[in-house]
Design a protein around this motif. Structure first.
Motif, PDB file in Angstrom:
ATOM      1  N   GLU A  43     137.021  98.312  68.027  1.00  0.00           N
ATOM      2  CA  GLU A  43     138.287  97.770  67.505  1.00  0.00           C
ATOM      3  C   GLU A  43     138.339  97.885  65.983  1.00  0.00           C
ATOM      4  O   GLU A  43     139.376  98.177  65.405  1.00  0.00           O
ATOM      5  N   LEU A  44     137.190  97.678  65.346  1.00  0.00           N
ATOM      6  CA  LEU A  44     137.161  97.785  63.890  1.00  0.00           C
ATOM      7  C   LEU A  44     137.496  99.219  63.462  1.00  0.00           C
ATOM      8  O   LEU A  44     138.280  99.430  62.533  1.00  0.00           O
ATOM      9  N   TYR A  45     136.921 100.198  64.141  1.00  0.00           N
ATOM     10  CA  TYR A  45     137.221 101.594  63.778  1.00  0.00           C
ATOM     11  C   TYR A  45     138.680 101.943  64.034  1.00  0.00           C
ATOM     12  O   TYR A  45     139.294 102.689  63.263  1.00  0.00           O
ATOM     13  N   GLU A  46     139.257 101.382  65.101  1.00  0.00           N
ATOM     14  CA  GLU A  46     140.691 101.602  65.357  1.00  0.00           C
ATOM     15  C   GLU A  46     141.502 101.055  64.174  1.00  0.00           C
ATOM     16  O   GLU A  46     142.455 101.683  63.724  1.00  0.00           O
ATOM     17  N   LEU A  47     141.098  99.873  63.696  1.00  0.00           N
ATOM     18  CA  LEU A  47     141.799  99.256  62.565  1.00  0.00           C
ATOM     19  C   LEU A  47     141.651 100.117  61.304  1.00  0.00           C
ATOM     20  O   LEU A  47     142.628 100.381  60.601  1.00  0.00           O
ATOM     21  N   LEU A  48     140.423 100.559  61.037  1.00  0.00           N
ATOM     22  CA  LEU A  48     140.196 101.364  59.829  1.00  0.00           C
ATOM     23  C   LEU A  48     141.006 102.657  59.885  1.00  0.00           C
ATOM     24  O   LEU A  48     141.570 103.101  58.885  1.00  0.00           O
ATOM     25  N   TYR A  49     141.077 103.239  61.074  1.00  0.00           N
ATOM     26  CA  TYR A  49     141.822 104.490  61.234  1.00  0.00           C
ATOM     27  C   TYR A  49     143.317 104.252  60.988  1.00  0.00           C
ATOM     28  O   TYR A  49     143.991 105.050  60.336  1.00  0.00           O
ATOM     29  N   GLN A  50     143.793 103.118  61.488  1.00  0.00           N
ATOM     30  CA  GLN A  50     145.201 102.747  61.283  1.00  0.00           C
ATOM     31  C   GLN A  50     145.485 102.562  59.781  1.00  0.00           C
ATOM     32  O   GLN A  50     146.497 103.032  59.271  1.00  0.00           O
TER      33      GLN A  50
ATOM     34  N   SER B  43     128.380 107.949  66.656  1.00  0.00           N
ATOM     35  CA  SER B  43     129.321 108.138  67.767  1.00  0.00           C
ATOM     36  C   SER B  43     130.551 107.232  67.601  1.00  0.00           C
ATOM     37  O   SER B  43     131.642 107.579  68.024  1.00  0.00           O
ATOM     38  N   LEU B  44     130.365 106.082  66.944  1.00  0.00           N
ATOM     39  CA  LEU B  44     131.498 105.180  66.697  1.00  0.00           C
ATOM     40  C   LEU B  44     132.494 105.797  65.731  1.00  0.00           C
ATOM     41  O   LEU B  44     133.709 105.687  65.897  1.00  0.00           O
ATOM     42  N   ALA B  45     131.963 106.437  64.694  1.00  0.00           N
ATOM     43  CA  ALA B  45     132.813 106.954  63.614  1.00  0.00           C
ATOM     44  C   ALA B  45     133.361 108.346  63.907  1.00  0.00           C
ATOM     45  O   ALA B  45     134.382 108.745  63.341  1.00  0.00           O
ATOM     46  N   LEU B  46     132.706 109.063  64.807  1.00  0.00           N
ATOM     47  CA  LEU B  46     133.025 110.478  65.054  1.00  0.00           C
ATOM     48  C   LEU B  46     134.503 110.750  65.361  1.00  0.00           C
ATOM     49  O   LEU B  46     135.076 111.694  64.814  1.00  0.00           O
ATOM     50  N   PRO B  47     135.171 109.943  66.199  1.00  0.00           N
ATOM     51  CA  PRO B  47     136.572 110.270  66.499  1.00  0.00           C
ATOM     52  C   PRO B  47     137.516 110.126  65.295  1.00  0.00           C
ATOM     53  O   PRO B  47     138.623 110.612  65.339  1.00  0.00           O
ATOM     54  N   TYR B  48     137.073 109.456  64.249  1.00  0.00           N
ATOM     55  CA  TYR B  48     137.993 109.119  63.157  1.00  0.00           C
ATOM     56  C   TYR B  48     137.668 109.799  61.823  1.00  0.00           C
ATOM     57  O   TYR B  48     138.546 109.942  60.971  1.00  0.00           O
ATOM     58  N   ALA B  49     136.420 110.173  61.634  1.00  0.00           N
ATOM     59  CA  ALA B  49     135.973 110.605  60.303  1.00  0.00           C
ATOM     60  C   ALA B  49     136.492 111.986  59.920  1.00  0.00           C
ATOM     61  O   ALA B  49     136.640 112.865  60.760  1.00  0.00           O
ATOM     62  N   SER B  50     136.761 112.146  58.625  1.00  0.00           N
ATOM     63  CA  SER B  50     137.068 113.488  58.110  1.00  0.00           C
ATOM     64  C   SER B  50     135.834 114.085  57.443  1.00  0.00           C
ATOM     65  O   SER B  50     135.719 115.307  57.347  1.00  0.00           O
ATOM     66  N   ASN B  51     134.937 113.238  56.954  1.00  0.00           N
ATOM     67  CA  ASN B  51     133.717 113.715  56.289  1.00  0.00           C
ATOM     68  C   ASN B  51     132.526 112.865  56.690  1.00  0.00           C
ATOM     69  O   ASN B  51     132.659 111.645  56.792  1.00  0.00           O
ATOM     70  N   PHE B  52     131.398 113.521  56.859  1.00  0.00           N
ATOM     71  CA  PHE B  52     130.122 112.809  56.991  1.00  0.00           C
ATOM     72  C   PHE B  52     129.289 113.150  55.756  1.00  0.00           C
ATOM     73  O   PHE B  52     129.283 114.309  55.311  1.00  0.00           O
TER      74      PHE B  52
ATOM     75  N   GLY C  93     129.811 117.320  54.594  1.00  0.00           N
ATOM     76  CA  GLY C  93     130.784 118.274  55.132  1.00  0.00           C
ATOM     77  C   GLY C  93     131.625 117.613  56.204  1.00  0.00           C
ATOM     78  O   GLY C  93     131.709 116.387  56.279  1.00  0.00           O
ATOM     79  N   THR C  94     132.231 118.443  57.045  1.00  0.00           N
ATOM     80  CA  THR C  94     132.982 117.875  58.163  1.00  0.00           C
ATOM     81  C   THR C  94     131.952 117.250  59.108  1.00  0.00           C
ATOM     82  O   THR C  94     130.765 117.631  59.083  1.00  0.00           O
ATOM     83  N   PRO C  95     132.388 116.336  59.987  1.00  0.00           N
ATOM     84  CA  PRO C  95     131.431 115.774  60.953  1.00  0.00           C
ATOM     85  C   PRO C  95     130.706 116.875  61.718  1.00  0.00           C
ATOM     86  O   PRO C  95     129.477 116.812  61.903  1.00  0.00           O
ATOM     87  N   ALA C  96     131.437 117.919  62.126  1.00  0.00           N
ATOM     88  CA  ALA C  96     130.802 118.997  62.903  1.00  0.00           C
ATOM     89  C   ALA C  96     129.717 119.700  62.088  1.00  0.00           C
ATOM     90  O   ALA C  96     128.624 119.973  62.606  1.00  0.00           O
ATOM     91  N   GLU C  97     129.996 119.963  60.819  1.00  0.00           N
ATOM     92  CA  GLU C  97     128.999 120.641  59.976  1.00  0.00           C
ATOM     93  C   GLU C  97     127.728 119.802  59.841  1.00  0.00           C
ATOM     94  O   GLU C  97     126.611 120.307  59.928  1.00  0.00           O
ATOM     95  N   VAL C  98     127.922 118.507  59.631  1.00  0.00           N
ATOM     96  CA  VAL C  98     126.761 117.633  59.428  1.00  0.00           C
ATOM     97  C   VAL C  98     125.996 117.445  60.745  1.00  0.00           C
ATOM     98  O   VAL C  98     124.760 117.462  60.765  1.00  0.00           O
ATOM     99  N   LEU C  99     126.723 117.319  61.861  1.00  0.00           N
ATOM    100  CA  LEU C  99     126.046 117.126  63.154  1.00  0.00           C
ATOM    101  C   LEU C  99     125.297 118.394  63.574  1.00  0.00           C
ATOM    102  O   LEU C  99     124.203 118.311  64.143  1.00  0.00           O
ATOM    103  N   GLN C 100     125.869 119.566  63.278  1.00  0.00           N
ATOM    104  CA  GLN C 100     125.162 120.831  63.558  1.00  0.00           C
ATOM    105  C   GLN C 100     123.834 120.834  62.798  1.00  0.00           C
ATOM    106  O   GLN C 100     122.794 121.194  63.330  1.00  0.00           O
ATOM    107  N   TYR C 101     123.907 120.424  61.530  1.00  0.00           N
ATOM    108  CA  TYR C 101     122.709 120.386  60.677  1.00  0.00           C
ATOM    109  C   TYR C 101     121.688 119.396  61.242  1.00  0.00           C
ATOM    110  O   TYR C 101     120.501 119.698  61.362  1.00  0.00           O
TER     111      TYR C 101
ATOM    112  N   SER D 236     134.714 111.681  74.145  1.00  0.00           N
ATOM    113  CA  SER D 236     134.198 112.043  75.463  1.00  0.00           C
ATOM    114  C   SER D 236     135.292 112.714  76.301  1.00  0.00           C
ATOM    115  O   SER D 236     135.006 113.541  77.155  1.00  0.00           O
ATOM    116  N   GLU D 237     136.567 112.397  76.023  1.00  0.00           N
ATOM    117  CA  GLU D 237     137.672 113.046  76.757  1.00  0.00           C
ATOM    118  C   GLU D 237     137.666 114.551  76.488  1.00  0.00           C
ATOM    119  O   GLU D 237     137.789 115.359  77.406  1.00  0.00           O
ATOM    120  N   GLU D 238     137.520 114.909  75.209  1.00  0.00           N
ATOM    121  CA  GLU D 238     137.483 116.336  74.859  1.00  0.00           C
ATOM    122  C   GLU D 238     136.340 117.026  75.574  1.00  0.00           C
ATOM    123  O   GLU D 238     136.485 118.120  76.127  1.00  0.00           O
TER     124      GLU D 238
END
Ligand code: ADP
Length: 288
Positions: free
Chosen positions: A181-188, A205-214, A226-234, A268-270
């Motif tokens: 719920e907190l992340y939903e609020l921050l995203y809003q 995993s909590l921040a992943l759906p909302y973040a633009s940068n890690f 970088g982007t979440p994907a770039e950082v997670l790949q690393y 997880s839907e994706e």
């Protein structure tokens, strides 16, 4: 417009011999949702404090390099001016609550700034609305749940109209539902009100759906940004981060082969949709 520009920042706490931050250079664009992560002691809190100006203004110590927030260079600005741009919600947010009722709590910072009473009433109403605490004005702060206290701490800083909101480890004391719920609020707040968000988070995993940068810190330095994907790949190719990689990405990286690649899952839907599609096309191939 760049909202936070950190240029070759190094910092050592008073009476400490080791640098808590070393050679940090980082730009966080206006409207970003940036997530600071890394193991304990990697410098996340110190970096939050540097963005909020508490390093060096409150802590002292030796700082080199520059931090600019909006149009303010932190070393050349007063902590009150910086606080008008950067709202800080500390790790121990309960200690940030200083008054008896919800309304008093949000008014407190505004009264200290000498804001007019009628304007205070408007700002308090707006801030409580933004965090979903409307109607709780007269409630005692002690009677609020952990998640509500967190929201109140956020409302108190939002009332002063910062353009940047920095939250140090805000989910550590929340249950999983409260954390979501907190992340939903921050995203809003990020999407609807254009706030730049900087949040310290261990559970990516909590921040992943909302973040633009890690931004991954290690021993006071930026290990990867970088982007979440770039950082997670690393992180996926470094053994020491295996335990903190989101389950979704463990699955993705575990299943991928030279000929099988998935998109950069953030929910997880994706993942479920793509996996289903993949299984169905394999079945169709077999029966063709
Ligand atoms: P994190 O938030 O990633 O756990 P911190 O920013 O709290 O990391 O700490 C970074 C480094 O600075 C650590 O080595 C820590 O021991 C040190 N440190 C943190 N706060 C202080 C302080 N008030 N005085 C001296 N050293 C500190």
């Amino acid at each position: 417009m760049s909202e936070i520009v950190i240029d070759d920042l190094s910092y050592t706490y008073p009476k400490s011999v080791e640098q808590a931050l070393e050679g940090i250079s980082l730009t966080i664009e206006s409207g970003s949702f940036a997530v600071l992560t890394g193991f304990n002691g990697s410098g996340k809190t110190t970096l939050c404090m540097a963005i909020a100006g508490a390093v060096p203004h409150y802590f002292g110590g030796a700082m080199a390099g520059n931090v600019t927030v909006g149009s303010l260079k932190t070393t050349e600005s007063g902590i009150c001016d910086i606080a008008n741009t950067v709202g800080l919600v500390m790790q121990d947010y309960e200690s940030q609550l200083v008054t008896l009722t919800v309304e008093e709590e949000v008014s407190f910072g505004l009264e200290n700034r000498g804001v007019e009473c009628s304007e205070i009433a408007r700002l308090v109403k707006e801030a409580l609305q933004m965090v979903g605490l409307s109607g709780k004005e007269r409630q005692h702060t002690a009677a609020l749940s952990g998640g509500q206290k967190q929201r109140l701490a956020i409302a108190s800083v939002l009332a002063t109209k910062p353009s940047i909101l920095v939250l140090d480890d805000p989910t550590s004391a929340l249950d999983p539902e409260g954390a979501c719920e907190l992340y939903e609020l921050l995203y809003q707040l990020n999407q609807d009100h254009g706030l730049t968000i900087v949040v310290v988070e261990h559970d990516l995993s909590l921040a992943l759906p909302y973040a633009s940068n890690f931004i991954l810190l290690e021993n006071g330095r930026i290990e990867k940004k970088g982007t979440p994907a770039e950082v997670l790949q690393y992180m996926g190719i470094k053994q020491q981060y295996a335990c903190v990689l989101p389950e979704l990405w463990k699955l993705k990286l575990g299943l991928e082969t030279d000929s099988l690649c998935f998109s950069d899952w953030s929910t997880s839907e994706e993942a479920a949709n793509e996996l289903l599609h993949c299984v169905r096309s394999k079945e169709a191939e077999k029966s063709a």
